[in-house]
Structures are given as C-alpha cells and as structure tokens.
Design an enzyme around this catalytic site. Structure first.
Site, PDB file in Angstrom:
ATOM      1  N   LYS A 190       1.738   2.603  -5.789  1.00 49.48           N
ATOM      2  CA  LYS A 190       1.237   1.779  -6.882  1.00 49.48           C
ATOM      3  C   LYS A 190       0.304   2.345  -7.751  1.00 49.48           C
ATOM      4  O   LYS A 190       0.572   2.167  -9.070  1.00 49.48           O
ATOM      5  CB  LYS A 190       0.705   0.374  -6.202  1.00 49.48           C
ATOM      6  CG  LYS A 190       0.096  -0.534  -7.067  1.00 49.48           C
ATOM      7  CD  LYS A 190      -0.087  -1.852  -6.666  1.00 49.48           C
ATOM      8  CE  LYS A 190      -1.095  -1.946  -5.584  1.00 49.48           C
ATOM      9  NZ  LYS A 190      -2.387  -1.899  -5.630  1.00 49.48           N
TER      10      LYS A 190
ATOM     11  N   ARG B  13      -0.005  11.624   7.157  1.00 52.27           N
ATOM     12  CA  ARG B  13      -1.043  12.060   6.178  1.00 52.27           C
ATOM     13  C   ARG B  13      -2.164  12.671   7.117  1.00 52.27           C
ATOM     14  O   ARG B  13      -2.537  11.826   8.127  1.00 52.27           O
ATOM     15  CB  ARG B  13      -1.376  11.068   5.310  1.00 52.27           C
ATOM     16  CG  ARG B  13      -2.365  11.721   4.331  1.00 52.27           C
ATOM     17  CD  ARG B  13      -2.304  10.792   3.095  1.00 52.27           C
ATOM     18  NE  ARG B  13      -2.890   9.291   3.391  1.00 52.27           N
ATOM     19  CZ  ARG B  13      -2.961   8.404   2.508  1.00 52.27           C
ATOM     20  NH1 ARG B  13      -2.578   8.491   1.294  1.00 52.27           N
ATOM     21  NH2 ARG B  13      -3.347   7.073   2.998  1.00 52.27           N
TER      22      ARG B  13
ATOM     23  N   ARG C  92      -7.198   9.744   9.509  1.00 56.49           N
ATOM     24  CA  ARG C  92      -8.093   8.628   9.192  1.00 56.49           C
ATOM     25  C   ARG C  92      -7.478   7.371   9.788  1.00 56.49           C
ATOM     26  O   ARG C  92      -6.499   7.174  10.052  1.00 56.49           O
ATOM     27  CB  ARG C  92      -8.015   8.129   7.727  1.00 56.49           C
ATOM     28  CG  ARG C  92      -8.604   9.285   6.712  1.00 56.49           C
ATOM     29  CD  ARG C  92      -8.865   8.863   5.427  1.00 56.49           C
ATOM     30  NE  ARG C  92      -9.341   9.658   4.404  1.00 56.49           N
ATOM     31  CZ  ARG C  92      -8.929  10.385   3.483  1.00 56.49           C
ATOM     32  NH1 ARG C  92      -7.718  10.257   3.020  1.00 56.49           N
ATOM     33  NH2 ARG C  92      -9.518  11.258   2.479  1.00 56.49           N
TER      34      ARG C  92
ATOM     35  N   ARG D  96      -2.064  -3.662   8.565  1.00 61.24           N
ATOM     36  CA  ARG D  96      -2.164  -3.625   7.181  1.00 61.24           C
ATOM     37  C   ARG D  96      -1.096  -4.112   6.438  1.00 61.24           C
ATOM     38  O   ARG D  96      -1.225  -5.003   5.529  1.00 61.24           O
ATOM     39  CB  ARG D  96      -2.564  -2.211   6.506  1.00 61.24           C
ATOM     40  CG  ARG D  96      -4.014  -2.053   7.025  1.00 61.24           C
ATOM     41  CD  ARG D  96      -4.038  -0.472   6.364  1.00 61.24           C
ATOM     42  NE  ARG D  96      -4.432  -0.483   4.990  1.00 61.24           N
ATOM     43  CZ  ARG D  96      -4.173   0.688   4.247  1.00 61.24           C
ATOM     44  NH1 ARG D  96      -4.145   1.844   5.042  1.00 61.24           N
ATOM     45  NH2 ARG D  96      -4.415   0.802   3.216  1.00 61.24           N
TER      46      ARG D  96
END
Length: 228
Positions: A19, A127, A160, A171
């Site tokens: 996005k 990541r 993270r 999420r």
C-alpha cells in the site's frame, strides 16, 4: 477562469500489501496530496497535543482509539486540503469512521489492494533487520551473504516482533475482521475498486489505468470545485 473538480480517494490494503509503494506512485503520478492516518497519529503523540495525549493513553492501555476521536483528528487535517485532490491512507477503518468522512466529503474512489494473506506472510516473515543501522534484508529477494548476519558489520540480524509469523497472522486476521464491513460499505456505494495480485509491480499498471481516466490533471492557479 477554468473550474476543475477535485478527486478524493481512499486506499485500503492489509499490512505488507504494498500500500505504501502504490500510494507513493499515485501521489507522484497524479499530483494528489497524501494523508496518512498513521503519520498524523504519531505526530500528535510526539507533539503531546490534547488528542495526542488521549491517543497515547488508549494505546498504552491496549484500548482501541474511539471512532469519534480518530474521525475528528483526520477531518481536522483534511480541512487544510479543502481545495485539493487527495489520497487518504489508513482511514477509515470502521463503518462509523466511513460515515463520518462521508458526512463531510464525497469519496470518489476506494482502491482496495487484495493481496493473498499467504503472500503477505511470506513477505513479512522473511524480513530481518540490523537494528543499529536499520538495514533491512529479505531472505527471498535480498538475503544477507551469511544467513542471520549483517553484511557490513558481521553482527546478528533481528526479526521485529511485528514480523514474526504468529504476530503477522494475528494482524492480518484483525485487519480482515475490522475492514471487511468498510469494504462492503463502499461496495454498496459503487465506489470500490479491488485490485488483486501477488506483486506490486503487476498490480500497479491496473491501478494506473483505472485512475488515468478519473483523476483530473493538477492545474495550479485554477479554481477547484467539489463537495466539501
């Protein structure tokens, strides 16, 4: 004097859907002003404004920020863009927020990025970061030379909390639960445009084509008309 119509759009998509990249391309290509609710929330919290203190208290207590508080904050910022075409990112997230926005502005298009959750999970959970420098690696398309180790310092990489598999799953489910009614709300109004794919660079041409026939060209010095 030539009058032009402003164009107002909302972009929606789960975390990791691309996005941010698509928003940046839209604003640069069509001259729309970009308003991110996340940026506004952080700025108010850092500045310790009245609303910022209320936001921080809600977040610290693990509570959802009330719809009317978020709506007041965003609508207040939109007033400074009254005569501009804009792209709204991160708001609305609930139907009451969408109704509050509709009570003041006409939303011309809602761009929904529909990226499969499995793709997003792979994208986010791959990541890893070097905390000291902020360098970001992705084990699929930008891996470190030595797994788990920063290329430059040789120090350990960290994942993270937001990128850990369990957190990403929570999420994504929370996003789907919260925003599905908003998508239905805009679908019923005939302004929802959904773009499906697994790669941002393949989704973007379709978004570009869709907007090309709808967004009036930016014309500095011309008056703007449109429902406030």
């Amino acid at each position: 004097m030539v009058l032009r119509t402003v164009f107002r759009a909302v972009i929606m998509g789960p975390p990791g859907s691309g996005k941010g990249t698509v928003s940046d391309r839209i604003t640069k290509t069509f001259g729309l002003k970009h308003l991110s609710s996340g940026d506004i929330l952080r700025a108010n919290i850092e500045a310790k404004t009245e609303l910022g203190l209320l936001l921080k208290a809600c977040i610290d207590q693990g509570q959802l920020v009330p719809d009317d508080v978020i709506s007041r904050l965003i609508l207040s910022n939109l007033r400074h863009m009254q005569d501009s075409s804009w792209l709204l990112d991160g708001f609305p997230r609930t139907v009451p927020q969408a109704e509050a926005l509709d009570g003041v502005y006409t939303v011309d298009s809602v761009i929904n990025l529909n990226v499969p959750f499995q793709t997003i999970q792979e994208r986010l959970t791959s990541r890893w970061v070097h905390l000291a420098s902020g360098r970001v690696y992705n084990t699929h398309f930008n891996p470190p030379r030595v797994p788990g180790v920063d290329d430059i310092t040789g120090e350990a990489l960290t994942q993270r909390d937001d990128d850990k598999p369990d957190t990403v799953t929570r999420r994504l489910k929370a996003y789907e639960h919260q925003t599905q009614p908003v998508l239905e709300y805009y679908r019923s109004k005939g302004v929802l445009a959904t773009f499906t794919g697994t790669e941002t660079n393949k989704i973007w041409p379709h978004v570009l084509s869709f907007l090309a026939g709808r967004v009036p060209p930016p014309c500095d010095g011309q008056a703007a008309v449109g429902k406030a």
